[in-house]
Design a protein around this motif. Sequence first.
Motif, mmCIF file in Angstrom:
data_model
loop_
_atom_site.group_PDB
_atom_site.id
_atom_site.type_symbol
_atom_site.label_atom_id
_atom_site.label_comp_id
_atom_site.label_asym_id
_atom_site.label_seq_id
_atom_site.Cartn_x
_atom_site.Cartn_y
_atom_site.Cartn_z
ATOM 1 N N ARG A 1 7.359 5.939 10.367
ATOM 2 C CA ARG A 1 6.400 6.688 9.552
ATOM 3 C C ARG A 1 5.667 7.736 10.380
ATOM 4 N NH1 ARG A 1 6.338 1.608 7.368
ATOM 5 N NH2 ARG A 1 4.697 0.839 8.738
ATOM 6 N N TYR B 1 -2.262 5.854 7.284
ATOM 7 C CA TYR B 1 -0.809 5.829 7.096
ATOM 8 C C TYR B 1 -0.082 5.589 8.418
ATOM 9 C CZ TYR B 1 3.884 7.743 6.185
ATOM 10 O OH TYR B 1 5.243 7.935 6.098
ATOM 11 N N LEU C 1 -3.963 0.434 3.158
ATOM 12 C CA LEU C 1 -3.016 1.439 2.670
ATOM 13 C C LEU C 1 -2.401 0.963 1.365
ATOM 14 C CD1 LEU C 1 -1.339 4.076 3.265
ATOM 15 C CD2 LEU C 1 0.390 2.550 4.230
#
Length: 359
Positions: A225, A208, A191
């Motif tokens: 997240r 992600y 990432l």
Amino acid sequence: MSRRSCVRFTLRAVALTVLIGTGLGCASTAVPRVERTDVFGGLDNRPEAGPGMNILLVGTDGRETVTPYEKRVYRMGGIACDCTDTMMLVHVSGNRDRVSVISLPRDSYARIPAHRDRRDGRARPERAGKLNAAYQRGGPALAVRTVERMTGVHIDRYLQLGFRSFINTIDALGGVGICTTRHLKDPSTALDLAPGTSEAKGSRALQYVRSRKVDGTADFGRIQRQQRFLVGVLRRMARDDTARDPSRMKALVSALLGGAGQVRVDRGFTTAELLTLALQLRDLPPAATEFATVPVSGFRKRVPGVGETLQWDTRKSRSIFAALRADEPLAAVSLDAPPPSAWHESEYAPVSGAALDCG
């Protein structure tokens, strides 16, 4: 740490909430492709069932359905642990007017009940372990039994999703907006995300939500997240009015079910129940939904034979799970914030999905 988002129509959350599970009911022709498993048979000494519905949502790390290209570019190679990458306890209120989602960190210290190991068939006594090992050792039934004993919450339904289902569904949705105020870089998943807002298709979106090494927050940052990502999913669906378009819903359900063996539900989670739940939740407003994470008092507590674990804060955790059992909103639970050094921009008290939305 805690976060909250909205779930107001048929699809609830890709790999992370009942949202996708409710979408299964919209296409009865596709439902037979879902693997139904006996999750609750043989479970004893269970918590008493209360008002509302409690769903254990599990995301597994199965990599057998991802392509060689995806494995290489998004660092999904290696040997999968066949354990739960993500685990959330979803409570739908008895009146179907509120949804609460509590994230259960994968490295939580757990007492895994006595069971028969599904890998070698041998009987195993109760032992210490990490929460994500329960599924690895005993499958869905042991995962449910472990969570019930840790939380005192009766699990009514079980929903399990894998990597392929996540990727396919996000692609069918057309991608999801991801936002960050700082540079996110994780060598384990490759990432590399610059500050700002960007659009992510399935594989990049999975990259992600899987990343754990962008900073010192580990699983807590990842949970944050993931919850932020859900806001993006639901925002995209609301913008496109996906839930009210039968053809789009059919495409999304087909994408969800596209990975063989990637979706499991308990035998009692019928098509009729899924569809009914979807219709009941379709117009639920954002203010009636919430996300939270189990309060933790001990970080990186080393346990012999287990490794570094997270210790739940007993008092605060009991308060959260008591609210679920009583069918009360998490917002009514008073929790102190953790030390600022514990993780980045996080707190225990549930917040609205709007607070997580980049706009």
